[in-house]
Design an enzyme around this catalytic site. Structure first.
Site, PDB file in Angstrom:
ATOM      1  N   LYS A  36      20.349  59.754 -35.094  1.00  0.00           N
ATOM      2  CA  LYS A  36      21.567  60.434 -35.559  1.00  0.00           C
ATOM      3  C   LYS A  36      21.470  60.817 -37.039  1.00  0.00           C
ATOM      4  CE  LYS A  36      23.894  56.863 -34.272  1.00  0.00           C
ATOM      5  NZ  LYS A  36      22.866  56.112 -33.519  1.00  0.00           N
ATOM      6  N   ASP A  58      20.316  54.290 -32.339  1.00  0.00           N
ATOM      7  CA  ASP A  58      18.972  54.637 -32.833  1.00  0.00           C
ATOM      8  C   ASP A  58      18.384  55.870 -32.157  1.00  0.00           C
ATOM      9  OD1 ASP A  58      19.201  52.353 -34.419  1.00  0.00           O
ATOM     10  OD2 ASP A  58      18.304  51.085 -32.877  1.00  0.00           O
ATOM     11  N   GLN A  91      26.052  53.838 -33.867  1.00  0.00           N
ATOM     12  CA  GLN A  91      25.807  53.248 -32.540  1.00  0.00           C
ATOM     13  C   GLN A  91      25.699  54.353 -31.469  1.00  0.00           C
ATOM     14  OE1 GLN A  91      28.475  51.409 -34.571  1.00  0.00           O
ATOM     15  NE2 GLN A  91      26.583  50.634 -35.410  1.00  0.00           N
ATOM     16  N   GLY A 145      21.948  51.621 -38.851  1.00  0.00           N
ATOM     17  CA  GLY A 145      20.796  51.865 -39.701  1.00  0.00           C
ATOM     18  C   GLY A 145      20.368  53.293 -39.427  1.00  0.00           C
ATOM     19  N   HIS A 146      20.700  54.211 -40.324  1.00  0.00           N
ATOM     20  CA  HIS A 146      20.423  55.639 -40.104  1.00  0.00           C
ATOM     21  C   HIS A 146      19.321  56.079 -41.061  1.00  0.00           C
ATOM     22  CE1 HIS A 146      24.709  56.288 -38.282  1.00  0.00           C
ATOM     23  NE2 HIS A 146      23.990  55.387 -37.655  1.00  0.00           N
TER      24      HIS A 146
HETATM   25  P1  GDP Z   1      19.951  56.405 -35.893  1.00  0.00           P
HETATM   26  O1  GDP Z   1      20.463  55.017 -36.009  1.00  0.00           O
HETATM   27  O2  GDP Z   1      20.454  57.095 -34.670  1.00  0.00           O
HETATM   28  O3  GDP Z   1      20.197  57.238 -37.140  1.00  0.00           O
HETATM   29  O4  GDP Z   1      18.372  56.288 -35.728  1.00  0.00           O
HETATM   30  P2  GDP Z   1      17.373  55.300 -36.556  1.00  0.00           P
HETATM   31  O5  GDP Z   1      17.199  55.853 -37.924  1.00  0.00           O
HETATM   32  O6  GDP Z   1      17.810  53.886 -36.440  1.00  0.00           O
HETATM   33  O7  GDP Z   1      16.059  55.409 -35.685  1.00  0.00           O
HETATM   34  C1  GDP Z   1      15.428  56.610 -35.466  1.00  0.00           C
HETATM   35  C2  GDP Z   1      13.971  56.550 -36.018  1.00  0.00           C
HETATM   36  O8  GDP Z   1      13.218  57.566 -35.448  1.00  0.00           O
HETATM   37  C3  GDP Z   1      13.911  56.765 -37.511  1.00  0.00           C
HETATM   38  O9  GDP Z   1      12.795  56.060 -38.032  1.00  0.00           O
HETATM   39  C4  GDP Z   1      13.699  58.276 -37.627  1.00  0.00           C
HETATM   40  O10 GDP Z   1      13.065  58.675 -38.827  1.00  0.00           O
HETATM   41  C5  GDP Z   1      12.831  58.515 -36.435  1.00  0.00           C
HETATM   42  N1  GDP Z   1      12.994  59.829 -35.791  1.00  0.00           N
HETATM   43  C6  GDP Z   1      14.114  60.592 -35.669  1.00  0.00           C
HETATM   44  N2  GDP Z   1      13.875  61.690 -34.916  1.00  0.00           N
HETATM   45  C7  GDP Z   1      12.565  61.609 -34.554  1.00  0.00           C
HETATM   46  C8  GDP Z   1      11.711  62.434 -33.742  1.00  0.00           C
HETATM   47  O11 GDP Z   1      12.102  63.468 -33.203  1.00  0.00           O
HETATM   48  N3  GDP Z   1      10.417  62.001 -33.602  1.00  0.00           N
HETATM   49  C9  GDP Z   1       9.946  60.855 -34.182  1.00  0.00           C
HETATM   50  N4  GDP Z   1       8.684  60.514 -33.976  1.00  0.00           N
HETATM   51  N5  GDP Z   1      10.738  60.056 -34.928  1.00  0.00           N
HETATM   52  C10 GDP Z   1      12.016  60.434 -35.117  1.00  0.00           C
HETATM   53  P1  IMO Z   2      22.855  52.789 -35.154  1.00  0.00           P
HETATM   54  O1  IMO Z   2      24.055  53.416 -35.800  1.00  0.00           O
HETATM   55  C1  IMO Z   2      21.345  50.095 -32.060  1.00  0.00           C
HETATM   56  C2  IMO Z   2      23.903  46.653 -31.040  1.00  0.00           C
HETATM   57  C3  IMO Z   2      23.426  45.251 -31.359  1.00  0.00           C
HETATM   58  C4  IMO Z   2      24.144  44.452 -30.282  1.00  0.00           C
HETATM   59  C5  IMO Z   2      25.489  45.173 -30.160  1.00  0.00           C
HETATM   60  C6  IMO Z   2      26.604  44.523 -30.966  1.00  0.00           C
HETATM   61  O2  IMO Z   2      21.718  52.574 -36.093  1.00  0.00           O
HETATM   62  O3  IMO Z   2      22.475  53.528 -33.926  1.00  0.00           O
HETATM   63  P2  IMO Z   2      27.191  44.417 -33.551  1.00  0.00           P
HETATM   64  O4  IMO Z   2      26.394  43.898 -34.716  1.00  0.00           O
HETATM   65  O5  IMO Z   2      27.594  45.841 -33.665  1.00  0.00           O
HETATM   66  O6  IMO Z   2      28.351  43.542 -33.204  1.00  0.00           O
HETATM   67  O7  IMO Z   2      26.170  44.297 -32.300  1.00  0.00           O
HETATM   68  O8  IMO Z   2      25.258  46.488 -30.611  1.00  0.00           O
HETATM   69  N1  IMO Z   2      23.926  47.599 -32.184  1.00  0.00           N
HETATM   70  C7  IMO Z   2      23.073  48.618 -32.346  1.00  0.00           C
HETATM   71  N2  IMO Z   2      21.988  48.988 -31.627  1.00  0.00           N
HETATM   72  N3  IMO Z   2      21.743  50.844 -33.116  1.00  0.00           N
HETATM   73  C8  IMO Z   2      22.843  50.513 -33.825  1.00  0.00           C
HETATM   74  O9  IMO Z   2      23.359  51.304 -34.797  1.00  0.00           O
HETATM   75  C9  IMO Z   2      23.543  49.322 -33.479  1.00  0.00           C
HETATM   76  N4  IMO Z   2      24.631  48.698 -33.958  1.00  0.00           N
HETATM   77  C10 IMO Z   2      24.865  47.663 -33.150  1.00  0.00           C
HETATM   78  O10 IMO Z   2      22.042  45.139 -31.257  1.00  0.00           O
HETATM   79  O11 IMO Z   2      23.502  44.600 -29.029  1.00  0.00           O
HETATM   80 MG    MG Z   3      19.747  53.080 -36.225  1.00  0.00          MG
END
Ligand code: GDP
Ligand code: IMO
Ligand code: MG
Length: 442
Positions: free
Chosen positions: A15, A12, A227, A39-40
Site C-alpha cells: 500500500k 503488506d 492493514q 509498516g508501509h
Molecule cells: P504495506 O504495508 O502494504 O505498505 O506493504 P509493506 O511495505 O509492509 O510490504 C511490501 C514490501 O514489498 C515492501 O518491502 C515494498 O517495498 C515491496 N514491494 C511493493 N510492491 C512491490 C512489487 O511490485 N514488487 C516487489 N518485488 N516488491 C514490492
Molecule cells: P500493514 O498496514 C500485516 C496483523 C497482526 C495480527 C493482527 C492483529 O503494514 O499492512 P494488531 O497488532 O493490529 O492488533 O495485530 O493483525 N497485522 C498486520 N499484518 N500488515 C499489517 O499492517 C498489520 N497490522 C496488523 O500480525 O495478526
Molecule cells: Mg506493511
C-alpha cells in the site's frame, strides 16, 4: 476529489508504494485507521523508508493527517518524525484531536492478553503495539484522546479514572506486576509533555473539517488505509484480526468525511499477486505441508523479502485467493485494482490461484462468515503457466503490453473475475518498476 487506498488481503500488499505512486497529484494524504502496527514501505531517491505512523505521502512534501480513526502512540510518532528529519526530510504531519492515544499500559496489556489467549490458540499474533487494548478503551468510553493531552488537568482526570482499573486488571486478574506503565504521575509527566510538543508545533487538527475545507478549496486528498480487508474487525477472519476497519467505510468514519465525498472518488484495492500473512489463524492456500510446497514458500519468501516490516517475523506465504478478493471487492466497492509483486512470481513453472473453495462438497466463490468454516475450505485451484524474469524497469517504461504474456493473462483473469479494472501493476518496489494503466486522479 479523494482516492482511497485499501488493502485487499492480509496487509503488506504494498500500500505504501501505491500511495507513493498514485499520490503524486495529491495535496494531502490521510491515514484513517490503525496505528504503529502498520509498516508501509516507500522507496524514494534510492532510499527506503519504513513508516509506521507518518502517512506515506509526507515523504514527498504532502500534508500528512492521522485521522480520528487512528490510534496514535506519540512516542513512536515523535521518534519517527525525528528520524525522518535526521535523514533530511521535513514532514508536515497533523494529528486529529479526536484520535485516541496509545499509552504504555496498552502495550503491556496487548502482550499479557496474547500470552493468556495462546493457551487456547486464540492469539492473533499481534504486533504488540497496544492496538487492540486502545480500541477497547475507545469503545469502552474510557480512552484518552489526543485532544485530552493538550490540557494537563483533563489528562490528569482521565488518567486518575482509568489507570487504577488497568492496574487492578493486571495485578488481580492476570496476576502480574504492574510497574511504571501503570503509574499516574509518570504517565502524566510523559504525556503532558507530548501534549505540549503537539501544541507548540501546531500539530493537532479537527480532521473532518480540515479535510472538507481542503477538498472544497479544490485540493486532492488521498486516504491511506493500513492493514487489509481480511484483518478488518467486521469483515475479516475474526478473531485473528486487527481492531479497526481497513475497508473503505473506515475511510469515512476514520476521517470525518461523509460517504458521499469518499464514494464520489476512486477506491483502489491493493492486491499482492500471492498471499502473505504475519499473524496466526487458518490460511487455506498456504504453501506448507510437504517439501514441494515448503520449497515454493521459501522461494517466494526470499524473492519477495517476506519478513515483517514492523516485527521482522518471516511471513507465511500462500497462493492468491480469489474468494478472499471477491469478498474484499464487494465490501469496499473497489473501482480499481493495483496488483503488486508480479515480479516475485517470475521464474516459477506454474502459478496457482484458488478460483473457488470446496467445503464439504459445496462450492463457494466467496469467504464464509466464520473463520472456522474458512479453515475447512479446500481451494479449487486454477493453474497458470509461469512467466520469465525480465528487466522489469525496462518493461515498466514501455507499459502493460511489455509484460510477459503469461503475466498479462494472470492479471487479466484477476481483473475480469472481480469485474474491476486494473489501475496499476507493481513489478518491483520502486516507482520506476510500476505501471499506471489509468490514473485515478486524472
Ligand atoms: P504495506 O504495508 O502494504 O505498505 O506493504 P509493506 O511495505 O509492509 O510490504 C511490501 C514490501 O514489498 C515492501 O518491502 C515494498 O517495498 C515491496 N514491494 C511493493 N510492491 C512491490 C512489487 O511490485 N514488487 C516487489 N518485488 N516488491 C514490492
Ligand atoms: P500493514 O498496514 C500485516 C496483523 C497482526 C495480527 C493482527 C492483529 O503494514 O499492512 P494488531 O497488532 O493490529 O492488533 O495485530 O493483525 N497485522 C498486520 N499484518 N500488515 C499489517 O499492517 C498489520 N497490522 C496488523 O500480525 O495478526
Ligand atoms: Mg506493511
Amino acid at each position: 476529489m479523494t482516492v482511497t487506498i485499501v488493502g485487499a488481503q492480509l496487509g503488506d500488499e504494498g500500500k505504501g508504494g501505491v500511495v507513493d505512486l498514485l499520490g503524486e497529484p495529491a495535496d494531502v494524504v490521510a491515514r484513517y485507521q490503525g496505528g504503529d502496527n502498520a509498516g508501509h514501505t516507500v522507496v524514494h531517491g534510492g532510499e527506503e523508508y519504513k513508516l509506521s505512523l507518518v502517512p506515506s505521502g509526507a515523504i514527498r512534501d504532502k500534508v500528512g493527517i492521522l485521522g480520528n480513526g487512528c490510534v496514535v502512540n506519540p512516542r513512536t510518532l515523535f521518534e519517527e518524525l525525528d528520524t525522518l528529519r535526521e535523514r533530511g526530510l521535513d514532514p508536515d504531519v497533523r494529528v486529529a484531536e479526536r484520535a485516541h492515544a496509545i499509552l504504555p499500559y496498552h502495550r503491556r496489556l496487548d502482550g499479557i492478553e496474547e500470552e493468556v489467549k495462546s493457551d487456547d490458540d486464540l492469539e492473533a499474533g499481534t504486533t504488540g503495539r497496544g492496538i487492540g487494548p486502545t480500541y477497547e478503551d475507545k469503545a469502552g468510553r474510557r480512552g484518552i484522546r489526543v485532544g485530552d493531552l493538550l490540557d494537563p488537568a483533563v489528562l490528569r482526570d482521565r488518567l486518575e479514572y482509568v489507570v487504577p482499573q488497568k492496574r487492578a486488571l493486571v495485578e488481580d486478574v492476570f496476576g502480574v506486576e504492574a510497574g511504571e506503565a501503570f503509574d499516574v504521575e509518570a504517565l502524566h509527566e510523559e504525556y503532558s509533555d507530548y501534549g505540549r510538543r503537539l501544541r507548540e508545533e501546531g500539530m493537532t487538527v479537527d480532521a473532518g473539517s480540515f479535510l472538507a475545507d481542503r477538498i472544497a478549496a479544490g485540493d486532492d486528498v488521498l486516504l491511506e488505509g493500513a492493514q487489509g480487508t481480511s484483518l478488518d474487525i467486521d469483515h475479516g477472519i475474526y478473531p485473528y484480526v486487527t481492531s479497526s476497519n481497513p475497508t473503505a467505510g473506515g475511510a469515512c468514519v476514520g476521517t470525518g468525511l461523509g460517504p458521499t465525498t469518499v464514494g464520489q472518488g476512486e477506491i483502489i484495492g491493493v492486491v499482492k499477486a500471492y498471499l502473505s500473512r504475519v499473524g496466526t489463524g487458518p490460511l487455506p492456500t498456504e504453501l506448507r505441508g510437504d517439501d514441494e510446497r515448503e520449497r515454493l514458500a521459501e522461494y517466494i519468501r526470499e524473492e519477495g523479502g517476506e519478513y515483517g516490516t514492523v516485527t521482522g517475523r518471516p511471513r507465511r506465504v500462500g497462493w492468491l485467493d480469489m474468494p478472499m478478493l471477491r469478498h474484499a471487492a464487494r465490501a469496499s466497492d473497489f473501482t480499481g485494482l493495483a496488483v503488486n509483486h508480479v515480479d516475485v512470481l517470475a521464474g516459477l513453472d506454474e502459478v496457482n490461484v484458488a478460483h473457488a473453495y470446496d467445503r464439504d462438497g459445496e462450492r463457494l466463490t466467496t469467504m464464509p462468515t466464520t473463520t472456522e468454516a474458512w479453515g475447512e475450505c479446500d481451494p479449487i485451484y486454477r493453474t497458470f503457466e509461469g512467466w520469465p524474469e525480465i528487466d522489469w524497469a525496462a518493461a515498466a517504461r514501455e507499459g502493460f503490453d511489455a509484460l510477459p504474456e503469461n503475466a498479462r493473462a494472470y492479471l487479466t483473469y484477476v481483473s475480469e473475475e472481480l469485474d474491476v479494472p486494473l489501475t496499476a501493476v507493481g513489478v518491483g518496489p520502486g516507482r520506476a518498476e510500476s505501471i499506471v494503466l489509468d490514473h485515478p486522479f486524472e
